[in-house]
Scaffold this motif. Structure first.
Motif, short mmCIF file in Angstrom:
data_model
loop_
_atom_site.label_atom_id
_atom_site.label_comp_id
_atom_site.label_asym_id
_atom_site.label_seq_id
_atom_site.Cartn_x
_atom_site.Cartn_y
_atom_site.Cartn_z
N GLU A 145 -6.92 9.78 -6.32
CA GLU A 145 -6.95 8.63 -7.22
C GLU A 145 -5.54 8.29 -7.70
N LEU A 146 -4.73 9.34 -7.99
CA LEU A 146 -3.34 9.11 -8.39
C LEU A 146 -2.53 8.45 -7.28
N ARG A 147 -2.78 8.85 -6.06
CA ARG A 147 -2.07 8.28 -4.91
C ARG A 147 -2.43 6.80 -4.72
N ASN A 148 -3.61 6.41 -5.16
CA ASN A 148 -4.05 5.01 -4.98
C ASN A 148 -3.45 4.05 -6.01
N ILE A 149 -2.89 4.56 -7.07
CA ILE A 149 -2.38 3.70 -8.15
C ILE A 149 -1.34 2.69 -7.65
N PRO A 150 -0.31 3.12 -6.90
CA PRO A 150 0.67 2.12 -6.43
C PRO A 150 0.05 1.04 -5.55
N SER A 151 -0.89 1.43 -4.73
CA SER A 151 -1.57 0.46 -3.87
C SER A 151 -2.38 -0.55 -4.69
#
Length: 123
Positions: free
Chosen positions: A23-29
């Protein structure tokens, strides 16, 4: 983007609590996705506001009788038949159907841009 923004956001805003790293990795996207949508919508509002100014000036010229024949023909307008005093000009312009429709379009896209801006801030 013709889909309702709220429906898209409803899906994207769900968080899988069992996979917080992903979920953290998806934030920039997500930020990029919604910021691009916001940017597009904000530019559309600016363009529509420019169109509004042009239309308002054209309606003013049409109502006061100073619009050139070729401009009337190009827009498909007939000469304005009433004599309007200066103090009533704004009343006629603001009640014009084309002005009202463009104003509503500006309001619609402004609300969309504000909603997208709030989403970006939330992300």
């Amino acid at each position: 983007m013709e889909n309702k923004i709220s429906e898209i956001w409803s899906k994207d805003s769900k968080i899988n609590e069992n996979d917080l790293m992903n979920e953290l990795r998806n934030i920039p996207s997500l930020h990029s996705k919604y910021y691009n949508m916001y940017y597009t919508e904000a530019l559309r509002v600016k363009k529509l506001k420019g169109d509004y100014k042009e239309l308002e000036m054209a309606k003013r010229e049409w109502i006061d009788g100073s619009m050139a024949e070729e401009d009337l023909h190009e827009r498909g307008w007939r000469p304005f038949q009433k004599k309007v005093i200066r103090q009533d000009m704004d009343k006629y312009i603001q009640s014009d159907k084309d002005i009202i429709n463009l104003s509503l379009k500006i309001d619609y896209h402004s609300v969309r841009a504000n909603y997208l801006e709030d989403i970006v801030k939330t992300i």
